[in-house]
Design an enzyme around this catalytic site. Structure first.
Site: not given
Length: 321
Positions: A232, A234, A258, A263, A282
């Site tokens: 979780v 970066r 996540d 992204e 995310h």
């Protein structure tokens, strides 16, 4: 009390405007809800203070618009990560973040992912979809070992919950010191000896020069083949190529991800269809009240700023947090 001009750069600016109107009546507050319009919004509002979040996934953040303005003195990042701003001159502009504002939810996300793997929920879902009454044996997380990378608000909230579930908790932080709910606390230099001790590994770190590709091929080679990685942090903290190789090579039980290097995650990325991977967009911190909590924290910090007092959560550009 000073009345600096404030600009809210967010796709949920209405929430912030309402909170600031309540706490700071009469304070000039402008709004920008795009990346392309940020530079002009700063110029037109003569903003001294900018509350800013990353809200347009897939588009480059307008870093130059923020850091290139001579008038902006304080940038209040609505989330925890500041890697999209690196680097800046702290003598010219102060950057704060909202680290910890979603710590409880993120800890629950990680705990949920650990339970998903321990209970075998992905396999059970596939069996249900196939209408197959398959033999299945879940396993407890009680007695298992959790390695937490990063002992900020999320790491501490996770450790508290993991201990309540009967787990052994190992922590890693830049400056090791005993902490509640952690059985052991180590420095990053100790990681080679820690990877192989963990059943679950949770990445709760900011992306900095020191943490980039921290979880690399050597780390995966040292992990247990039965271990599960949950990220979780970066995109960039975990070497995605090395992770994929470890999963394909049977050197890792699974991963819950996540955050990603790119992204949104591209449609053709192998993580989407990998049977050992749980992909989420995310969203581990994105509950319905996140924005309100972040703006509430900004409002309190803004009150201190207006009184000429020190700000909370000031980020060191060299350390990245």
């Amino acid at each position: 009390m000073r009345s600096p001009s404030v600009l809210i750069h967010s796709d949920e600016a209405a929430i912030g405007r309402e909170i600031l109107a309540r706490d700071h009546p009469g304070l000039p507050v402008a709004i920008c809800d795009s990346y392309a319009g940020l530079a002009e919004a700063i110029r037109a509002s003569e903003a001294e203070v900018v509350y800013s979040t990353r809200f347009m996934r897939g588009e480059p953040f307008p870093r130059a618009a923020l850091l290139g303005s001579a008038g902006v003195r304080w940038i209040s990042v609505g989330g925890s990560g500041t890697d999209h701003l690196h680097s800046w001159d702290p003598a010219r502009v102060t950057v704060t973040n909202a680290a910890g504002v979603a710590a409880d939810l993120m800890a629950e996300y990680i705990l949920g992912m650990m339970l998903s793997f321990s209970l075998g929920l992905p396999a059970l879902a596939r069996a249900q979809h196939a209408r197959t009454w398959a033999s299945h044996q879940p396993e407890p997380i009680q007695g298992r070992t959790l390695l937490v990378l990063g002992m900020g608000g999320t790491g501490q909230a996770l450790a508290q919950r993991a201990k309540a579930m009967g787990m052994k908790v190992l922590g890693v932080r830049a400056r090791p010191a005993p902490a509640a709910s952690f059985d052991e606390v180590h420095a990053a230099a100790d990681l080679p000896a820690l990877w192989g001790r963990a059943d679950y590994i949770a990445c709760c770190l900011p992306l900095t020069a020191a943490t980039r590709a921290l979880v690399d091929a050597a780390a995966f080679a040292a992990m247990r083949a039965t271990a599960v990685l949950i990220d979780v942090s970066r995109g960039g903290v975990v070497d995605e190529g090395a992770l994929l190789a470890a999963l394909d090579g049977g050197r890792l039980r699974g991963a819950a991800l996540d955050v990603f290097l790119t992204e949104p995650l591209p449609p053709g990325h192998p993580f989407w269809t990998h049977e050992k991977v749980l992909v989420t967009p995310h969203c581990s911190s994105a509950d319905a009240q996140w924005s309100a909590r972040s703006f509430e924290r900004f409002s309190r910090n803004l009150a201190a700023y207006r009184r000429g007092e020190g700000l909370a959560n000031v980020v060191d550009p060299q350390r990245g947090y």
